[in-house]
Design an enzyme around this catalytic site. Structure first.
Site, mmCIF file in Angstrom:
data_model
loop_
_atom_site.group_PDB
_atom_site.id
_atom_site.type_symbol
_atom_site.label_atom_id
_atom_site.label_comp_id
_atom_site.label_asym_id
_atom_site.label_seq_id
_atom_site.Cartn_x
_atom_site.Cartn_y
_atom_site.Cartn_z
ATOM 1 N N LYS A 107 -24.694 26.750 42.315
ATOM 2 C CA LYS A 107 -23.886 26.258 43.426
ATOM 3 C C LYS A 107 -24.855 25.990 44.565
ATOM 4 O O LYS A 107 -25.216 26.908 45.315
ATOM 5 C CB LYS A 107 -22.824 27.285 43.827
ATOM 6 N N ASP A 116 -18.030 33.026 44.947
ATOM 7 C CA ASP A 116 -18.191 31.948 43.970
ATOM 8 C C ASP A 116 -19.514 32.079 43.223
ATOM 9 O O ASP A 116 -19.573 31.967 41.989
ATOM 10 C CB ASP A 116 -18.129 30.583 44.664
ATOM 11 N N GLU A 119 -21.817 23.454 40.486
ATOM 12 C CA GLU A 119 -20.535 23.404 41.201
ATOM 13 C C GLU A 119 -20.744 22.912 42.624
ATOM 14 O O GLU A 119 -21.600 23.414 43.349
ATOM 15 C CB GLU A 119 -19.889 24.786 41.237
ATOM 16 N N GLY A 120 -19.951 21.921 43.010
ATOM 17 C CA GLY A 120 -20.003 21.432 44.378
ATOM 18 C C GLY A 120 -19.350 22.395 45.343
ATOM 19 O O GLY A 120 -18.900 23.481 44.967
ATOM 20 N N LEU A 174 -2.935 32.436 36.636
ATOM 21 C CA LEU A 174 -3.312 33.606 35.855
ATOM 22 C C LEU A 174 -3.181 34.881 36.671
ATOM 23 O O LEU A 174 -3.620 34.936 37.820
ATOM 24 C CB LEU A 174 -4.752 33.461 35.360
#
Length: 272
Positions: free
Chosen positions: A76, A93, A154-155, A245
């Site tokens: 990231k 993240d 991942e952006g 979820l």
């Protein structure tokens, strides 16, 4: 492959602006392919907004790669909202990506720009007196690619989040030149957001390799109809539909996703 190899911005006689550097810098993915390295899986994960499941899908992808016996690393490049813990800065993240992969590199490589303020990156960087520069990001990606057989980048936020006054995440995705996976957060308005993002990806000359429908609410009115409308209009395969979820782990999300249609997705290896 070392950083000395000609895959990052070359040195010029006079200091170059970011825009000039980007014009002359070969895309790392293109340079790696030209070097004779065998095809490897790598993709750029973006989304229709922030907090819509990019990290969950990226982690699920890494989990699936690891289950197939692949050396996989998540990256990231820019993350905002880091807190000190255990002697270093942590971002949720980034921690999830690290946990899902099986190749662990220094934080300075997997996240060259880790910012403290949970704000838009250009704002968070300004508060810390930091200038987000694409050159270290591209160099770090080369390190990730050299250390792994597969990588997931991942952006941050949506596809066109500003990183500086003149550079945004779409510019970064274009410079990396990786196939793009789009995560669509399923909520009212998602069709418009998704189709505008698809257009923006195409405008950069990037390949949209697939998309994921990620539920943001326990019950969304007309969810099936929204997904059908998107499937009719997005020129890329639907990789899966992740429900809301109770335990939003990489393993749980991976059960609802099929990544095998993605370019260079590796065949299962014998992990015994």
């Amino acid at each position: 492959m070392a950083l000395e190899d000609p895959v990052v911005v070359p040195v010029v006689d006079a200091p170059a602006t970011v825009e000039e550097e980007l014009e002359v810098a070969p895309a790392p993915a293109t340079a790696l392919a030209a070097s004779g390295m065998p095809p490897r899986f790598s993709c750029f994960v973006t989304g229709t907004d922030t907090e819509i499941g990019k990290t969950l899908v990226s982690s699920a992808m890494l989990h699936a790669l690891v289950r197939q016996g692949v050396k996989a690393c998540g990256m990231k490049p820019v993350a905002a909202g880091a807190v000190p813990r255990g002697g270093r800065l942590h971002n949720d993240d980034c921690d999830q990506l690290e946990a899902a992969g099986n190749v662990h590199l220094p934080q300075s490589i997997t996240t060259p720009f880790l910012l403290k303020e949970p704000a838009a990156p250009h704002i968070a960087a300004a508060l810390e007196g930091i200038a987000i520069d694409p050159v270290p990001i591209l160099a770090a990606y080369v390190e990730v690619a050299a250390a792994s057989d597969a990588s997931v980048v991942e952006g941050v936020g949506g596809f066109r989040v500003p990183l500086t006054d003149t550079y945004d995440t779409a510019d970064l995705a274009q410079q990396l030149d990786l196939p793009v996976v789009l995560v669509v957060g399923m909520r009212l308005g998602c069709i418009n957001h998704a189709l505008l993002t698809v257009e923006a990806i195409a405008a950069r000359g990037l390949k949209l390799a697939g998309w994921v429908a990620n539920a943001l609410e326990p019950e969304m009115a007309f969810a099936d109809e929204n997904i059908e409308a998107l499937a009719d209009r997005i020129p890329a395969p639907l990789l899966g539909r992740v429900p809301r979820l109770a335990d939003a782990t990489a393993a749980a999300a991976a059960e609802y996703l099929d990544f095998t249609s993605l370019p260079n997705w590796p065949a299962r290896r014998n992990t015994k």
